[in-house]
Design a protein around this motif. Structure first.
Motif, mmCIF file in Angstrom:
data_model
loop_
_atom_site.group_PDB
_atom_site.id
_atom_site.type_symbol
_atom_site.label_atom_id
_atom_site.label_comp_id
_atom_site.label_asym_id
_atom_site.label_seq_id
_atom_site.Cartn_x
_atom_site.Cartn_y
_atom_site.Cartn_z
ATOM 1 N N LYS A 157 8.843 -21.068 -0.366
ATOM 2 C CA LYS A 157 7.729 -21.188 -1.326
ATOM 3 C C LYS A 157 6.852 -19.942 -1.251
ATOM 4 O O LYS A 157 6.407 -19.412 -2.272
ATOM 5 N N TYR A 158 6.602 -19.480 -0.036
ATOM 6 C CA TYR A 158 5.783 -18.284 0.139
ATOM 7 C C TYR A 158 6.450 -17.069 -0.497
ATOM 8 O O TYR A 158 5.795 -16.265 -1.179
ATOM 9 N N LEU A 159 7.753 -16.918 -0.295
ATOM 10 C CA LEU A 159 8.449 -15.746 -0.849
ATOM 11 C C LEU A 159 8.388 -15.719 -2.367
ATOM 12 O O LEU A 159 8.424 -14.638 -2.970
ATOM 13 N N ARG A 160 8.294 -16.894 -2.995
ATOM 14 C CA ARG A 160 8.191 -16.915 -4.462
ATOM 15 C C ARG A 160 6.849 -16.354 -4.946
ATOM 16 O O ARG A 160 6.697 -16.031 -6.126
ATOM 17 N N THR A 161 5.865 -16.252 -4.036
ATOM 18 C CA THR A 161 4.563 -15.691 -4.416
ATOM 19 C C THR A 161 4.494 -14.184 -4.196
ATOM 20 O O THR A 161 3.542 -13.547 -4.652
ATOM 21 N N VAL A 162 5.466 -13.612 -3.502
ATOM 22 C CA VAL A 162 5.424 -12.183 -3.193
ATOM 23 C C VAL A 162 5.377 -11.310 -4.449
ATOM 24 O O VAL A 162 4.627 -10.329 -4.498
ATOM 25 N N PRO A 163 6.143 -11.615 -5.520
ATOM 26 C CA PRO A 163 6.059 -10.768 -6.715
ATOM 27 C C PRO A 163 4.680 -10.713 -7.349
ATOM 28 O O PRO A 163 4.417 -9.831 -8.180
ATOM 29 N N ASN A 164 3.777 -11.621 -6.979
ATOM 30 C CA ASN A 164 2.416 -11.568 -7.519
ATOM 31 C C ASN A 164 1.632 -10.400 -6.958
ATOM 32 O O ASN A 164 0.641 -9.971 -7.567
ATOM 33 N N SER A 165 2.042 -9.884 -5.803
ATOM 34 C CA SER A 165 1.301 -8.787 -5.184
ATOM 35 C C SER A 165 2.142 -7.528 -5.001
ATOM 36 O O SER A 165 1.586 -6.451 -4.798
ATOM 37 N N MET A 166 3.446 -7.653 -5.072
ATOM 38 C CA MET A 166 4.320 -6.501 -4.842
ATOM 39 C C MET A 166 4.901 -6.029 -6.172
ATOM 40 O O MET A 166 5.360 -6.856 -6.972
ATOM 41 N N PRO A 167 4.876 -4.710 -6.442
ATOM 42 C CA PRO A 167 5.477 -4.220 -7.694
ATOM 43 C C PRO A 167 6.928 -4.663 -7.813
ATOM 44 O O PRO A 167 7.709 -4.578 -6.863
ATOM 45 N N ARG A 168 7.290 -5.148 -8.982
ATOM 46 C CA ARG A 168 8.635 -5.694 -9.176
ATOM 47 C C ARG A 168 9.715 -4.632 -9.035
ATOM 48 O O ARG A 168 10.851 -4.950 -8.700
ATOM 49 N N ASP A 169 9.377 -3.359 -9.318
ATOM 50 C CA ASP A 169 10.397 -2.321 -9.168
ATOM 51 C C ASP A 169 10.743 -2.091 -7.696
ATOM 52 O O ASP A 169 11.768 -1.492 -7.374
ATOM 53 N N GLN A 170 9.901 -2.575 -6.794
ATOM 54 C CA GLN A 170 10.201 -2.482 -5.373
ATOM 55 C C GLN A 170 11.053 -3.651 -4.900
ATOM 56 O O GLN A 170 11.608 -3.621 -3.809
ATOM 57 N N LEU A 171 11.119 -4.705 -5.729
ATOM 58 C CA LEU A 171 11.832 -5.921 -5.325
ATOM 59 C C LEU A 171 13.211 -6.030 -5.938
ATOM 60 O O LEU A 171 14.147 -6.522 -5.306
ATOM 61 N N ASP A 183 0.830 -1.200 0.000
ATOM 62 C CA ASP A 183 0.000 0.000 0.000
ATOM 63 C C ASP A 183 0.869 1.257 0.000
ATOM 64 O O ASP A 183 0.579 2.225 -0.725
ATOM 65 N N LEU A 184 1.931 1.247 0.794
ATOM 66 C CA LEU A 184 2.825 2.409 0.825
ATOM 67 C C LEU A 184 3.504 2.608 -0.529
ATOM 68 O O LEU A 184 3.627 3.748 -1.010
ATOM 69 N N ALA A 185 3.940 1.497 -1.152
ATOM 70 C CA ALA A 185 4.659 1.610 -2.417
ATOM 71 C C ALA A 185 3.746 2.020 -3.560
ATOM 72 O O ALA A 185 4.157 2.772 -4.452
ATOM 73 N N VAL A 186 2.504 1.554 -3.540
ATOM 74 C CA VAL A 186 1.589 1.794 -4.673
ATOM 75 C C VAL A 186 0.799 3.080 -4.495
ATOM 76 O O VAL A 186 0.698 3.900 -5.420
ATOM 77 N N HIS A 187 0.228 3.278 -3.315
ATOM 78 C CA HIS A 187 -0.696 4.398 -3.123
ATOM 79 C C HIS A 187 -0.058 5.622 -2.475
ATOM 80 O O HIS A 187 -0.698 6.667 -2.377
ATOM 81 N N HIS A 188 1.178 5.491 -2.002
ATOM 82 C CA HIS A 188 1.882 6.638 -1.407
ATOM 83 C C HIS A 188 3.321 6.645 -1.919
ATOM 84 O O HIS A 188 4.270 6.771 -1.148
#
Length: 504
Positions: A205-219, A163-168
């Motif tokens: 396994k869970y961390l591999r799913t994080v890019p599905n919800s987090m913008p890749r430019d933040q990762l 939310d901070l990365a996308v909306h703020h």
């Protein structure tokens, strides 16, 4: 005398000056034309606004408040212009000076609005930083729990970061998100850093799913950060299970499906091959039966893995076949161990299975003998004192006759072990239990009958005999212990007695 001074001649410049001074929100236009009540109303409205708006916070004030205040100022300006059109100013006496003063004092509400916006922006920044800190604390708390329990906390913290990365995106908090994500990944995958590979599998396994919800430019490089670590964890966890004899198929199967071309996947077949060789070697150790059981399990697991994944299938199939053959061959050592431990029922079953599974094995003949000896020992435990050999023949004649209406199997073990079958005696019948107690009763003693018989040659020593009906598994076997010596001819008689529905 008139009630007041006569109206001044209309003056647009004066009216503009009064209107501008009222727009300051302080009612100064009314003050200069001596309208005390409107002046007090302006001050009161501005005071209420300040009480409502200050101190500035992230939520600000409702939009209706500044809108209403702006309408109020507009009305005060219009009304002040109307009053100032024909009313002289108390001070300053010159209209241009009042007009300039009005323009200058407009900086008060404008500056106040700008200051309030800046204060509100700072309040928003502080609130966003507070949210960031709360998410960080949630991650820290989750790190102290098992992942299965902590996963919801990790997801909640991730939602805040997103939310901070996308909306703020322009906030100071958002600028710190990439660094927070690096900490987040390391915290979730802490078990990997501790080389607790089995525990690390699910978090990675869970961390591999994080890019599905987090913008890749933040990762950045974090997008593929878990891949190699997950592949390593899957292999190491599976390898540990392979060594310990627990279920390792899920780890290797997931590795082959997810990272088929990885360095870790290429190590699976060698690891399974080494486990098969190590287990096959253990057949010659202290626990051959356990080694055979592990080989059977290994064969089943390898086939399961091979069927579930096309990668490395050929290599896995080859190892599975060798594990199966090693298990078959190991049955002999297992049966010997069971016999020597006095577990004759299992020894008999194992040796019979070995004979079936290994038609060309060099130990097949002795295994058959051991199975016979084990069956005799089930009735005569003393017969299990020595492991049967493949020896045959001897100089003492022993004839076994069948005085029963059943086809019987004769088993014997001692210096020599073997078995044979005698057909039924057509004219014979089962004896009653009471008749066997009569004086002079002797089975196989009717000279008018032709008893089926078979003669064998045995060496001297103690030989244990067991007779049992071939087709009646409910009958109790007959038994005899014979101490054979040279110079004698021995006869065994098999017969059947019945008592209270039981057959002996």
């Amino acid at each position: 005398m008139p009630s007041g001074p006569p109206p001044a001649p209309p003056d647009a410049l004066r009216a503009a000056a009064v209107a501008l001074l009222n727009l300051t929100g302080l009612g100064l236009g009314y003050l200069l034309v001596r309208r005390w009540i409107p002046f007090a109303v302006c001050l009161a409205a501005t005071t209420v606004l300040l009480l409502v708006a200050l101190p500035a916070d992230a939520d600000g004030v409702p939009g209706s408040v500044p809108a209403g205040y702006a309408v109020f100022l507009l009305l005060a300006a219009v009304h002040g212009a109307y009053v100032g059109l024909r009313t002289r100013l108390v001070w300053p006496g010159r209209r241009p000076v009042a007009l300039v003063l009005g323009v200058v004092l407009l900086a008060v509400p404008v500056g106040g609005a700008l200051w309030y916006d800046s204060a509100r922006d700072e309040a928003v920044e502080r609130a966003l930083l507070a949210r960031l800190d709360a998410a960080d604390k949630r991650v820290d708390v989750a790190a102290e729990k098992d992942f299965a329990v902590a996963e919801s906390d990790y997801r909640d913290a991730l939602a805040v970061y997103r939310d901070l990365a996308v909306h703020h995106s322009g906030s100071r908090a958002a600028a710190r998100v990439p660094a927070r994500m690096r900490t987040y990944y390391k915290t979730v995958a802490a078990a990997y850093a501790d080389q607790d590979y089995c525990t690390a599998v699910e978090p990675l396994k869970y961390l591999r799913t994080v890019p599905n919800s987090m913008p890749r430019d933040q990762l950045g490089t974090l997008t593929h950060w878990p891949d190699d670590r997950l592949a390593t964890s899957l292999y190491e966890c599976g390898a540990d299970g392979l060594t310990a004899g627990t279920d390792w198929v899920p780890q290797f199967g997931y590795l082959l499906d997810t990272f088929p071309g990885s360095e870790q996947a290429a190590k699976i077949v060698p690891a399974v091959d080494a486990a098969e060789k190590r287990t096959a070697k253990a057949v010659a150790g202290k626990d051959p039966c356990g080694a055979v059981e592990r080989l059977r399990s290994l064969n089943t697991q390898i086939i399961q893995l091979s069927n579930g994944s096309a990668a490395e299938s050929a290599g896995l199939t080859g190892v599975a076949g060798r594990a199966d053959r090693s298990g078959d061959a190991g049955e002999y050592a297992c049966g010997v161990k069971q016999y020597r431990d006095g577990d004759f029922a299992k020894a008999q079953q194992t040796m019979r299975q070995f004979v079936t599974d290994n038609p060309h094995d060099g130990n097949r003949d002795r295994a058959r003998k051991i199975a016979i000896g084990a069956e005799v020992a089930l009735t005569l435990p003393a017969a299990g004192g020595k492991l049967p050999t493949t020896a045959s023949g001897g100089g003492i004649s022993v004839t076994v006759r069948n005085d029963s209406p059943d086809e019987i199997t004769v088993l014997y073990t001692g210096p020599v072990t073997g078995s044979f079958t005698l057909g039924p005696c057509g004219s014979c019948k089962a004896y009653s239990f009471t008749s066997s107690l009569l004086p002079g009763w002797e089975p196989c003693g009717d000279s008018g009958k032709k008893y089926p018989q078979h003669t064998i040659s045995l060496p001297p020593g103690t030989t244990y005999f067991v007779h049992k009906p071939k087709n009646d598994s409910t009958a109790t076997p007959g038994s005899d212990t014979a101490k054979l010596r040279y110079g004698y001819i021995y006869t065994e008689c098999a017969y059947t007695t019945q008592s209270l529905g039981s057959t002996y």
